[in-house]
Design a protein around this motif. Sequence first.
Motif, PDB file in Angstrom:
ATOM      1  N   SER A 112       0.820  -1.216   0.000  1.00  0.00           N
ATOM      2  CA  SER A 112       0.000   0.000   0.000  1.00  0.00           C
ATOM      3  C   SER A 112       0.851   1.262   0.000  1.00  0.00           C
ATOM      4  CB  SER A 112      -0.915   0.012   1.235  1.00  0.00           C
ATOM      5  OG  SER A 112      -1.583   1.255   1.356  1.00  0.00           O
ATOM      6  N   LEU A 113       0.334   2.302  -0.648  1.00  0.00           N
ATOM      7  CA  LEU A 113       0.993   3.611  -0.593  1.00  0.00           C
ATOM      8  C   LEU A 113       1.020   4.175   0.828  1.00  0.00           C
ATOM      9  CD1 LEU A 113      -0.578   5.257  -3.776  1.00  0.00           C
ATOM     10  CD2 LEU A 113       1.771   4.418  -3.531  1.00  0.00           C
ATOM     11  N   LEU A 114       0.133   3.667   1.691  1.00  0.00           N
ATOM     12  CA  LEU A 114       0.062   4.140   3.067  1.00  0.00           C
ATOM     13  C   LEU A 114       0.948   3.328   4.005  1.00  0.00           C
ATOM     14  CD1 LEU A 114      -3.814   4.646   3.274  1.00  0.00           C
ATOM     15  CD2 LEU A 114      -2.090   6.434   3.066  1.00  0.00           C
ATOM     16  N   ALA A 115       1.667   2.349   3.475  1.00  0.00           N
ATOM     17  CA  ALA A 115       2.506   1.497   4.321  1.00  0.00           C
ATOM     18  C   ALA A 115       3.523   2.329   5.076  1.00  0.00           C
ATOM     19  CB  ALA A 115       3.209   0.449   3.466  1.00  0.00           C
ATOM     20  N   GLY A 116       3.655   2.038   6.382  1.00  0.00           N
ATOM     21  CA  GLY A 116       4.636   2.727   7.203  1.00  0.00           C
ATOM     22  C   GLY A 116       5.863   1.878   7.437  1.00  0.00           C
ATOM     23  N   ALA A 117       6.755   2.401   8.272  1.00  0.00           N
ATOM     24  CA  ALA A 117       8.006   1.692   8.533  1.00  0.00           C
ATOM     25  C   ALA A 117       7.761   0.331   9.160  1.00  0.00           C
ATOM     26  CB  ALA A 117       8.885   2.543   9.443  1.00  0.00           C
ATOM     27  N   SER A 176      14.240   5.401   0.478  1.00  0.00           N
ATOM     28  CA  SER A 176      14.005   6.334  -0.626  1.00  0.00           C
ATOM     29  C   SER A 176      13.326   7.621  -0.157  1.00  0.00           C
ATOM     30  CB  SER A 176      13.128   5.667  -1.689  1.00  0.00           C
ATOM     31  OG  SER A 176      11.811   5.478  -1.204  1.00  0.00           O
ATOM     32  N   ALA A 177      13.543   8.690  -0.928  1.00  0.00           N
ATOM     33  CA  ALA A 177      12.880   9.968  -0.646  1.00  0.00           C
ATOM     34  C   ALA A 177      11.378   9.847  -0.861  1.00  0.00           C
ATOM     35  CB  ALA A 177      13.465  11.061  -1.539  1.00  0.00           C
ATOM     36  N   ARG A 178      10.995   9.018  -1.804  1.00  0.00           N
ATOM     37  CA  ARG A 178       9.557   8.845  -2.073  1.00  0.00           C
ATOM     38  C   ARG A 178       8.840   8.272  -0.849  1.00  0.00           C
ATOM     39  NH1 ARG A 178       7.237   6.355  -7.573  1.00  0.00           N
ATOM     40  NH2 ARG A 178       7.655   8.518  -8.157  1.00  0.00           N
ATOM     41  N   PHE A 179       9.492   7.333  -0.160  1.00  0.00           N
ATOM     42  CA  PHE A 179       8.879   6.760   1.036  1.00  0.00           C
ATOM     43  C   PHE A 179       8.649   7.849   2.084  1.00  0.00           C
ATOM     44  CE2 PHE A 179       9.494   4.897   5.315  1.00  0.00           C
ATOM     45  CZ  PHE A 179       8.366   4.096   5.362  1.00  0.00           C
ATOM     46  N   ASP A 180       9.637   8.712   2.267  1.00  0.00           N
ATOM     47  CA  ASP A 180       9.484   9.807   3.225  1.00  0.00           C
ATOM     48  C   ASP A 180       8.343  10.735   2.822  1.00  0.00           C
ATOM     49  OD1 ASP A 180      11.583   8.853   4.721  1.00  0.00           O
ATOM     50  OD2 ASP A 180      13.082  10.147   3.755  1.00  0.00           O
ATOM     51  N   ASP A 181       8.239  11.027   1.520  1.00  0.00           N
ATOM     52  CA  ASP A 181       7.148  11.877   1.041  1.00  0.00           C
ATOM     53  C   ASP A 181       5.799  11.211   1.276  1.00  0.00           C
ATOM     54  OD1 ASP A 181       8.862  13.863   0.235  1.00  0.00           O
ATOM     55  OD2 ASP A 181       8.930  13.227  -1.879  1.00  0.00           O
ATOM     56  N   ASN A 182       5.725   9.918   1.002  1.00  0.00           N
ATOM     57  CA  ASN A 182       4.474   9.199   1.212  1.00  0.00           C
ATOM     58  C   ASN A 182       4.045   9.236   2.676  1.00  0.00           C
ATOM     59  OD1 ASN A 182       4.427   8.600  -1.474  1.00  0.00           O
ATOM     60  ND2 ASN A 182       4.756   6.392  -1.250  1.00  0.00           N
ATOM     61  N   GLN A 183       5.016   9.063   3.554  1.00  0.00           N
ATOM     62  CA  GLN A 183       4.689   9.100   4.977  1.00  0.00           C
ATOM     63  C   GLN A 183       4.179  10.473   5.395  1.00  0.00           C
ATOM     64  OE1 GLN A 183       5.160   6.216   7.477  1.00  0.00           O
ATOM     65  NE2 GLN A 183       4.482   5.743   5.400  1.00  0.00           N
ATOM     66  N   ARG A 184       4.813  11.509   4.861  1.00  0.00           N
ATOM     67  CA  ARG A 184       4.367  12.874   5.186  1.00  0.00           C
ATOM     68  C   ARG A 184       2.954  13.111   4.674  1.00  0.00           C
ATOM     69  NH1 ARG A 184       4.042  17.046   2.085  1.00  0.00           N
ATOM     70  NH2 ARG A 184       5.335  16.092   0.447  1.00  0.00           N
ATOM     71  N   LEU A 185       2.674  12.700   3.435  1.00  0.00           N
ATOM     72  CA  LEU A 185       1.338  12.891   2.869  1.00  0.00           C
ATOM     73  C   LEU A 185       0.289  12.070   3.615  1.00  0.00           C
ATOM     74  CD1 LEU A 185       2.259  12.844  -0.935  1.00  0.00           C
ATOM     75  CD2 LEU A 185       1.358  14.813   0.358  1.00  0.00           C
ATOM     76  N   ALA A 186       0.642  10.850   4.007  1.00  0.00           N
ATOM     77  CA  ALA A 186      -0.300  10.002   4.745  1.00  0.00           C
ATOM     78  C   ALA A 186      -0.657  10.638   6.084  1.00  0.00           C
ATOM     79  CB  ALA A 186       0.293   8.617   4.949  1.00  0.00           C
ATOM     80  N   ARG A 187       0.373  11.170   6.798  1.00  0.00           N
ATOM     81  CA  ARG A 187       0.111  11.827   8.086  1.00  0.00           C
ATOM     82  C   ARG A 187      -0.734  13.074   7.902  1.00  0.00           C
ATOM     83  NH1 ARG A 187       5.620  10.433   8.966  1.00  0.00           N
ATOM     84  NH2 ARG A 187       6.251  12.540   8.335  1.00  0.00           N
ATOM     85  N   THR A 188      -0.435  13.853   6.853  1.00  0.00           N
ATOM     86  CA  THR A 188      -1.185  15.070   6.581  1.00  0.00           C
ATOM     87  C   THR A 188      -2.648  14.751   6.277  1.00  0.00           C
ATOM     88  OG1 THR A 188       0.786  16.172   5.717  1.00  0.00           O
ATOM     89  CG2 THR A 188      -1.347  17.101   5.093  1.00  0.00           C
TER      90      THR A 188
END
Length: 512
Positions: free
Chosen positions: A360-365, A392-404
Amino acid sequence: MIRRPPALVLALTLALAPMLSACSESPATHATAARRAYDAMDYPTARIEALAALDTGKLDDAAMRDLLALLARTQLRLGDGDGAQTTVARLEASGQHGAAVNRMKAEAALLRNLPQQTLAMLGNDPDADAWRLRAAAYQALGQGPSAVDAFRRGMAAGDNVQLARDYATFLMTAEDIPAAERVLARLRRIDPGGLDAAMVEGMLYQKQGRLDAAATTYDRAIAAHPKRIEPLLERANVADMQDQLDRAIAFAGRAAQLAPSDPRVLALQVQFASEKGDWDAVRRLLAPREADLDPRTPEGLAYAEALLRLGHPEQARVIFARALLLSPQNPYARMMLAEAQLAGDDAANALKTVQPLADSLLAGARELELAQRAARAAGDPRADALAQRMRSARFDDNQRLARTGEAAMVRRDWPGAIEAYRALLAQGDDGEVLKRLAVACSNAGRHREAIAYADRALATAPRDPDMVHAAGLVRLNAGEDLATARQLLRRASDSEPGNALFRADLARAGAG
């Protein structure tokens, strides 16, 4: 010579002194104490005092009937259907009859899981309280549209605090916040300063993400009603949502002092012990109920995790497997089953179990780390790709967007949620992201977009009750294609009969 009594006799005498003193009090004293306790909503004390007065056998007929009626109302407030039935029978035997007594009998039947009997007893009673009981009976029978009709007819029949409270709670469960606010306004008018109005107000603030306002409301309710556990439990929940776990535990502890055997208190104690990682406490609290635990419930899942953390992975695996079989869309059950499988040296199946979460795009660490560990243990080449993805930077971006996006949903900031989830969706279709976008668009009044997103989400998982529900809900909110909305909401509710949100939305749709 005067002999001193043995220490044991002296201790028993001192312990029994308050009880002996209470027994010597007059029935009028007990009756007065019962009424005062009832008015203060201290129902356990009201029951004790009323029984003490009645047990003397020294009341005249009128006083006895009044006290029996008070005792019956007290038992109903305590959820004691069997006790209330017995008391109402005594009340009728004493010559007391009428619509009010009949409603007590009907409510006692409802508490004894006899909703059909409740409806039969109420007959054509037009009182608002009768409509409250009908609504509850219809809900117990799974007849949502009839429950909604009963709520509405009861509200039209007159002011009734319990009816307004139950209706507002139903509306909040269905996420119909504007309607719940209208009912709250009426509740404030008919019950100013009352506990029910305060509880509905606090729950509404929680729904709106206004946690500070909810905390203030519950604090006032605790001060005004120190014998009630309800505001303490909700205040504990708010503290937990504010990341104040120690304060939450303290509020739950105060509730436990008032009602140590209440299942709501136990549920919070288990939840907070789980959050602290005190697995010995979780197991100790739940072990006496092990045979009766539903694996899908928070308590059932917490017990399984306690077994896993305490070194019993096979027992935990069995419970998590049952939970996932019964609720295949539950991410926690899926995650924990994978952990139990990995702990039991079944790495290949652990990877297979956790893979849908990791994809999932929402997958966390946590999800990716577990998938990586399972892949490594299974000798699967996907382990390296998972490790690279986490760096990856994309993973960090995904995490930020998911939290937002999640924070915006909690605040009911629909435009903010739409923006965050759309940015996530730019990387490809993801069922959960699509579902959240559908809900956000629906609440923002963007109904065509909501339906399109919900249908795309449903296409990714046609059997997932959450996806089916979302596709029906957005149509219901749009007022479009209502036949399809009802059919989808019925499918979701049939898949998960215990889901209160699904039942409430089905009832709003008018589907029987």
